[in-house]
Design a protein around this motif. Sequence first.
Motif, mmCIF file in Angstrom:
data_model
loop_
_atom_site.group_PDB
_atom_site.id
_atom_site.type_symbol
_atom_site.label_atom_id
_atom_site.label_comp_id
_atom_site.label_asym_id
_atom_site.label_seq_id
_atom_site.Cartn_x
_atom_site.Cartn_y
_atom_site.Cartn_z
ATOM 1 N N ALA A 90 35.645 53.462 67.433
ATOM 2 C CA ALA A 90 37.500 53.744 66.599
ATOM 3 C C ALA A 90 38.429 52.485 67.722
ATOM 4 O O ALA A 90 37.925 52.118 68.468
ATOM 5 N N ALA A 91 39.181 51.742 66.428
ATOM 6 C CA ALA A 91 39.652 50.514 67.249
ATOM 7 C C ALA A 91 40.221 50.746 68.733
ATOM 8 O O ALA A 91 40.577 49.714 68.921
ATOM 9 N N ASP A 92 40.978 51.855 68.086
ATOM 10 C CA ASP A 92 41.804 51.730 70.116
ATOM 11 C C ASP A 92 40.865 53.366 70.589
ATOM 12 O O ASP A 92 41.751 53.916 71.033
ATOM 13 N N SER A 93 39.942 52.765 70.846
ATOM 14 C CA SER A 93 39.269 54.550 71.481
ATOM 15 C C SER A 93 40.005 54.302 73.087
ATOM 16 O O SER A 93 39.685 55.181 73.734
ATOM 17 N N SER A 94 40.427 53.260 73.686
ATOM 18 C CA SER A 94 41.052 53.587 74.775
ATOM 19 C C SER A 94 42.414 54.483 74.680
ATOM 20 O O SER A 94 42.480 55.040 76.197
ATOM 21 N N ASP A 95 43.177 54.261 73.836
ATOM 22 C CA ASP A 95 43.897 55.557 73.342
ATOM 23 C C ASP A 95 43.298 56.863 73.266
ATOM 24 O O ASP A 95 44.176 58.012 73.361
ATOM 25 N N TRP A 96 41.920 57.239 73.402
ATOM 26 C CA TRP A 96 41.603 58.683 72.660
ATOM 27 C C TRP A 96 40.435 59.536 73.511
ATOM 28 O O TRP A 96 39.682 59.096 73.144
ATOM 29 N N GLY A 97 41.318 60.480 74.559
ATOM 30 C CA GLY A 97 39.930 60.750 75.802
ATOM 31 C C GLY A 97 39.909 62.544 74.637
ATOM 32 O O GLY A 97 40.584 62.998 73.789
ATOM 33 N N ILE A 98 38.360 62.854 74.678
ATOM 34 C CA ILE A 98 38.326 64.192 74.251
ATOM 35 C C ILE A 98 37.557 65.505 75.898
ATOM 36 O O ILE A 98 37.114 65.109 76.271
ATOM 37 N N ALA A 99 38.009 66.428 75.455
ATOM 38 C CA ALA A 99 38.460 67.809 76.436
ATOM 39 C C ALA A 99 37.373 68.391 75.385
ATOM 40 O O ALA A 99 37.712 69.752 74.380
ATOM 41 N N ALA A 100 36.626 68.735 75.527
ATOM 42 C CA ALA A 100 34.888 69.663 75.309
ATOM 43 C C ALA A 100 34.623 70.480 75.692
ATOM 44 O O ALA A 100 34.686 70.259 76.326
ATOM 45 N N TYR A 101 34.959 71.102 74.272
ATOM 46 C CA TYR A 101 34.403 72.998 75.331
ATOM 47 C C TYR A 101 33.092 73.692 74.690
ATOM 48 O O TYR A 101 33.038 73.208 72.670
ATOM 49 N N ALA A 114 45.524 75.520 78.266
ATOM 50 C CA ALA A 114 46.263 74.212 78.645
ATOM 51 C C ALA A 114 46.218 72.915 78.067
ATOM 52 O O ALA A 114 47.121 72.511 77.762
ATOM 53 N N ASP A 115 44.962 73.072 77.557
ATOM 54 C CA ASP A 115 44.860 71.358 76.964
ATOM 55 C C ASP A 115 44.840 71.934 74.951
ATOM 56 O O ASP A 115 45.402 71.178 74.349
ATOM 57 N N LEU A 116 45.344 73.010 73.872
ATOM 58 C CA LEU A 116 45.596 72.942 73.210
ATOM 59 C C LEU A 116 47.186 72.997 72.979
ATOM 60 O O LEU A 116 47.795 72.924 71.916
ATOM 61 N N SER A 117 48.058 73.571 74.386
ATOM 62 C CA SER A 117 49.620 73.727 74.201
ATOM 63 C C SER A 117 49.992 72.418 74.583
ATOM 64 O O SER A 117 51.173 71.868 74.740
ATOM 65 N N ALA A 118 48.658 71.286 74.878
ATOM 66 C CA ALA A 118 49.523 70.384 76.050
ATOM 67 C C ALA A 118 50.422 69.366 74.453
ATOM 68 O O ALA A 118 49.730 69.103 73.856
ATOM 69 N N ALA A 119 51.339 68.594 74.788
ATOM 70 C CA ALA A 119 51.895 68.360 74.225
ATOM 71 C C ALA A 119 50.890 66.725 73.768
ATOM 72 O O ALA A 119 51.449 66.017 72.958
ATOM 73 N N ALA A 120 50.311 66.349 75.060
ATOM 74 C CA ALA A 120 49.915 64.955 74.422
ATOM 75 C C ALA A 120 48.257 65.076 73.223
ATOM 76 O O ALA A 120 47.733 64.292 72.665
ATOM 77 N N THR A 121 48.403 66.526 73.455
ATOM 78 C CA THR A 121 47.290 66.891 72.437
ATOM 79 C C THR A 121 47.344 66.776 70.512
ATOM 80 O O THR A 121 47.862 67.170 70.221
ATOM 81 N N ALA A 122 46.849 65.839 69.499
ATOM 82 C CA ALA A 122 47.142 65.218 68.877
ATOM 83 C C ALA A 122 45.992 66.045 67.260
ATOM 84 O O ALA A 122 47.101 66.248 65.980
ATOM 85 N N ILE A 123 45.171 66.687 68.764
ATOM 86 C CA ILE A 123 43.867 66.921 67.085
ATOM 87 C C ILE A 123 43.115 68.212 67.852
ATOM 88 O O ILE A 123 42.622 67.341 68.668
ATOM 89 N N ASP A 142 48.668 79.970 69.775
ATOM 90 C CA ASP A 142 50.765 80.354 70.119
ATOM 91 C C ASP A 142 51.037 79.625 71.356
ATOM 92 O O ASP A 142 52.706 79.776 71.770
ATOM 93 N N ALA A 143 50.356 79.177 72.197
ATOM 94 C CA ALA A 143 51.168 78.937 74.066
ATOM 95 C C ALA A 143 51.385 77.184 73.293
ATOM 96 O O ALA A 143 52.394 77.300 73.855
ATOM 97 N N ARG A 144 51.296 76.398 71.863
ATOM 98 C CA ARG A 144 51.538 75.802 71.823
ATOM 99 C C ARG A 144 52.733 75.733 71.317
ATOM 100 O O ARG A 144 53.907 74.862 71.411
ATOM 101 N N ARG A 145 53.212 76.329 70.393
ATOM 102 C CA ARG A 145 54.205 77.171 69.577
ATOM 103 C C ARG A 145 55.339 77.445 71.539
ATOM 104 O O ARG A 145 56.247 76.661 70.616
ATOM 105 N N ARG A 146 55.372 78.381 72.022
ATOM 106 C CA ARG A 146 55.369 78.718 72.823
ATOM 107 C C ARG A 146 56.578 77.031 73.828
ATOM 108 O O ARG A 146 56.994 77.157 74.501
ATOM 109 N N ALA A 147 55.274 76.764 74.115
ATOM 110 C CA ALA A 147 55.761 75.296 75.182
ATOM 111 C C ALA A 147 56.929 74.477 73.727
ATOM 112 O O ALA A 147 57.230 73.387 74.974
#
Length: 456
Positions: free
Chosen positions: A32-43, A95-104, A163-168
Amino acid sequence: MRRTTPAPPVRIVHLGLGAFCRSHTAWYTHHAADSSDWGIAAYAGRTRSRDLTARLARQNGLYSIVERGPVRDRVEVIGSIVRAHSGGDVPRLVADLSAAATAIITLTITETGYRLRADDTPDWDDPSVVADAEILRGVARGTVTTSDARPVTALGRLLLGLDARRRAGSGPVAVVSCDNLSDNGGRLRRGLSALAAGCLPETAAWIAEHAAFVSSSVDRITPRLAADEAAALAAEYADEAVVVTEPFRDWILCGRFPAGRPAWEAAQARFVADIEPWEARKLWLLNGAHTLLACLGLVRGHDTVARAVADPVCRDAVNRLWNEAERHLPDGLDVPAYRRALLERFENPRIEHPLAQIAIDTLTKLRLRVVPVAERELAAGREAAGCATAIAAWVVAARRGALPQDASSESVRRAAGAPDPVLSMLTLLSAELAKRRRPFQSRIAAAQARIDLADP
């Protein structure tokens, strides 16, 4: 392997870490053109992937992609995966799914990983779905804490995280399915919403307002490596997590990203208003041919796609299936060129794509890839002979014990051993086709006889 530049911040959470996610979604994010802004936490989603997460962790998430062309390889290191975790690390995932930084949130959990019925509701005959629902109801009642909850299904874990994201109060998120399901984003939305409605009603309402579900069509052949090849590549590239894939790649997406997204279009991803025709093209042509080649090729003694498609009997069956599918695809998809490209990709002798790997979950795959074409052909008053051959190859492969073990193996075995195996297996595949299409059953039986007689 060590990073020479800072790792990008985690803004994408991926469920289903494996070879395909690394050759596709992670590749596009890296480019991606802005790859330096987008990291992945993979499970990881499967037990056998636990070793992969450890290997990636030792390499700081870095790994090599080997693009294997017909003549030579192209190798590059991909850096978009910042962290790799076991799917069993539910607290970290939440924790990752509910983090405010997570967009996708992206998913590659395979067709069967959604555990949905035909009407896109949870499969309540699945003990894991039932157990997860009880855990999630406990969270809603307050008798189970989020930190103690341990759902085992992908949708159960995703719902716990939302659900954790909603609560946070962490804001909206886009959820992107990258699996071979038509309307995959819609199916995910309906399945997850139904699960939430029965377990976490407040979160069901939050999902309706704050979660956008994106459908996508993914296309890149990425075979699973045999142990000896993986070891040889690890030694050659000093890399414990090498991925081998074909040079071809395609990603088409449809939907909203309310919290932003990478500039994937710089890597030639396409964003469209209507994804259905593109999904159908890929499912019916590439995936449908793969399933046909897996069954017919195994019966005829082949072990890879390249060897099967070189067999005139298999190749003719593929072309007849494609002729039927093409009649139901709209203009504007350049289907003739796509068919030519598919044959070139299938013929690539340096991509060892095992038929036994493709043949896993054939029952589910036929329902998605061949049955829709058969229904349309029959409704148009045609014979659907190409589809009948694909189903007949499955019948023969099942009767001969040529298919790998999977979740449906026992029911398929019983149907294959019934007095009328064609009727029993067609009923298992599509009750509607079995009930109303007796001439179609006769064509399957005739194709089965031809396959038996045409043994090499």
